[in-house]
Design a protein around this motif. Structure first.
Motif, PDB file in Angstrom:
ATOM      1  N   ALA A  75       0.906  -1.215   0.127  1.00  0.00           N
ATOM      2  CA  ALA A  75       0.207   0.068   0.078  1.00  0.00           C
ATOM      3  C   ALA A  75       0.864   1.098  -0.032  1.00  0.00           C
ATOM      4  CB  ALA A  75      -1.070   0.090   1.302  1.00  0.00           C
ATOM      5  N   ALA A  76       1.930   1.231   0.815  1.00  0.00           N
ATOM      6  CA  ALA A  76       2.927   2.367   0.779  1.00  0.00           C
ATOM      7  C   ALA A  76       3.568   2.577  -0.280  1.00  0.00           C
ATOM      8  CB  ALA A  76       3.841   2.280   2.033  1.00  0.00           C
ATOM      9  N   PRO A 126       3.077   0.865  12.530  1.00  0.00           N
ATOM     10  CA  PRO A 126       3.421   1.206  14.002  1.00  0.00           C
ATOM     11  C   PRO A 126       4.916   0.698  14.152  1.00  0.00           C
ATOM     12  CG  PRO A 126       1.927  -0.289  14.231  1.00  0.00           C
ATOM     13  CD  PRO A 126       2.187  -0.217  12.581  1.00  0.00           C
ATOM     14  N   GLY A 127       5.413   1.015  15.559  1.00  0.00           N
ATOM     15  CA  GLY A 127       6.695   0.651  15.779  1.00  0.00           C
ATOM     16  C   GLY A 127       6.939  -0.306  17.116  1.00  0.00           C
ATOM     17  N   THR A 187      -0.324   3.657  13.984  1.00  0.00           N
ATOM     18  CA  THR A 187      -0.846   2.648  13.264  1.00  0.00           C
ATOM     19  C   THR A 187      -0.331   2.795  11.862  1.00  0.00           C
ATOM     20  OG1 THR A 187      -3.269   1.968  12.694  1.00  0.00           O
ATOM     21  CG2 THR A 187      -2.705   4.457  12.454  1.00  0.00           C
ATOM     22  N   LEU A 188      -0.818   1.799  11.031  1.00  0.00           N
ATOM     23  CA  LEU A 188      -0.227   1.745   9.821  1.00  0.00           C
ATOM     24  C   LEU A 188      -1.126   3.080   9.028  1.00  0.00           C
ATOM     25  CD1 LEU A 188      -0.676  -1.765   8.341  1.00  0.00           C
ATOM     26  CD2 LEU A 188       1.153  -0.233   8.140  1.00  0.00           C
ATOM     27  N   LEU A 242      -1.517  10.986  12.278  1.00  0.00           N
ATOM     28  CA  LEU A 242      -0.376  10.107  12.570  1.00  0.00           C
ATOM     29  C   LEU A 242       0.263  10.575  13.663  1.00  0.00           C
ATOM     30  CD1 LEU A 242       0.349   8.639   9.167  1.00  0.00           C
ATOM     31  CD2 LEU A 242      -0.663   7.540  10.756  1.00  0.00           C
ATOM     32  N   PRO A 243       0.131  10.331  14.964  1.00  0.00           N
ATOM     33  CA  PRO A 243       0.974  10.960  15.978  1.00  0.00           C
ATOM     34  C   PRO A 243       2.241  10.133  16.095  1.00  0.00           C
ATOM     35  CG  PRO A 243      -0.610   9.534  16.869  1.00  0.00           C
ATOM     36  CD  PRO A 243      -1.114   9.753  15.501  1.00  0.00           C
ATOM     37  N   THR A 244       3.428  10.896  15.973  1.00  0.00           N
ATOM     38  CA  THR A 244       4.554  10.208  15.822  1.00  0.00           C
ATOM     39  C   THR A 244       5.821  10.710  16.868  1.00  0.00           C
ATOM     40  OG1 THR A 244       4.162  10.210  13.404  1.00  0.00           O
ATOM     41  CG2 THR A 244       6.740   9.929  14.054  1.00  0.00           C
ATOM     42  N   GLY A 245       6.382   9.678  17.354  1.00  0.00           N
ATOM     43  CA  GLY A 245       7.621  10.011  18.372  1.00  0.00           C
ATOM     44  C   GLY A 245       8.828   9.596  17.547  1.00  0.00           C
TER      45      GLY A 245
END
Length: 357
Positions: free
Chosen positions: A14-15, A105-106, A133-134, A155-158
């Motif tokens: 998909a990506a 996700p990680g 999430t994806l 997409l909250p991202t750390g």
């Protein structure tokens, strides 16, 4: 932008297709060259979504990870956390200063993979980022065909190390405008929805999963009692985030079911309607257990212990799954204890996540 996508799963295809259609120079790596061959032969992936079906060309599809990573500004790794160690080892000889690696996700893979790369001798200044999430609810429908039911709108991202946050977020937003910063890598890991959604669904649907050939845990399997347990588990997650000093928004999972404020917006009805999640699930080996429970839920439970938050649902689910797997999951491979982080005082842990080891 030159983007490398690593892996051969639903989110990977998909990506690769979505980012290529958006105008990026996308290179797709998959270690299984036979499985990748249909994409190589056709020169692209068939992307299906609400706009219909179309063939999307991919700049390069290759089993040579060095070729795929060369010159890539962004590296997207939408693989299960169980594959991250092997992929990190394969990436290690090729990473260079300035690259951004994105794990959607990680499961705290940003910290784990960075450590593997460093231990392999690569000291490149790389930014590692992970989100909750994806970016896609997606399922492959063939050797080179992927169906995208919905795309994430938040997409909250750390970022690890956090000192790289500004650079990482700027690069990521050129590919995924929905990305927004949520702090360090542990904050990003505690946004992961999988360890909240999937363990209760697996445990509380164990009998039908083993009885029926196909079962939709997101439809028949998501009844009131299951939702109640999921909501309480999510309350534990949010309490841990608050105790660690991570501010709102926490993206409560209740929003996934009740309104349009979650990461995918109003997605649950579309997920069920697609029928793509009516599937055969092996209770002992599926990634909902191997990834979201053994790794992700174990991390959450360990973080709760670290900050002194009561988390009976998380610990209870780990005990039940450990019961049918026949092993103790409370201190799994991604727990803070297993990673050698549980003994660090909070200020030292924060410093490590900000500056790197």
């Amino acid at each position: 932008m030159k983007i490398a996508v690593l892996g051969g799963g639903h989110g990977c295809y998909a990506a690769a297709a979505d980012l290529s259609e958006a105008g990026h120079d996308v290179r797709l790596w998959r270690r299984d060259v036979r499985a990748l061959q249909p994409v190589i032969d056709a020169g692209g992936i068939t992307l299906k979504d609400a706009q219909g079906s179309r063939d999307v060309p991919i700049a390069l599809a290759s089993a040579d990870i060095g070729k795929v990573l060369s010159g890539a500004e962004l590296i997207v790794v939408p693989l299960p956390a169980t594959a991250q160690a092997d992929v990190a080892a394969a990436m290690a000889p090729h990473l260079v200063d300035g690259q951004v690696v994105f794990l959607p996700p990680g499961t705290f893979g940003s910290y784990v993979m960075a450590r593997i790369v460093r231990e392999a001798g690569n000291r490149a200044d790389v930014a590692w980022a992970e989100t909750g999430t994806l970016p896609y609810l997606a399922r492959k429908h063939g050797d080179r065909e992927v169906n995208v039911t919905i795309r994430a709108i938040r997409l909250p991202t750390g970022v690890y190390p956090l000192r790289q946050e500004a650079h990482a977020i700027e690069v990521l937003r050129r590919a995924y405008p929905a990305v927004h910063p949520c702090g360090n890598a542990l904050s990003g890991a505690l946004m992961n929805a999988g360890p909240i959604i999937h363990p209760p669904l697996m445990v509380m649907n164990a009998a039908p999963l083993q009885h029926f050939e196909r079962w939709d845990i997101h439809n028949e399997g998501t009844q009131r009692a299951v939702r109640d347990v999921t909501d309480r588990l999510d309350q534990e997650r949010m309490a841990v985030r608050e105790a660690l000093g991570y501010g709102a928004p926490h993206y409560p999972l209740a929003d996934h079911y009740n309104n349009d404020r979650w990461m995918y917006g109003d997605a649950h009805k579309q997920l069920v309607k697609s029928g793509d999640w009516r599937e055969n699930i092996d209770l002992y080996s599926h990634r909902y257990i191997a990834e979201d429970t053994e790794l992700g839920l174990s991390l959450l439970a360990s973080a709760a212990r670290y900050v002194g938050v009561q988390a009976p649902i998380a610990h209870g689910l780990l005990a039940i799954v450990g019961g049918f797997l026949g092993r103790d999951l409370l201190r799994g491979p991604r727990s803070l204890e297993a990673l050698g982080l549980a003994e660090l005082p909070p200020q030292e842990l924060g410093g490590r996540l900000s500056n790197g080891d």
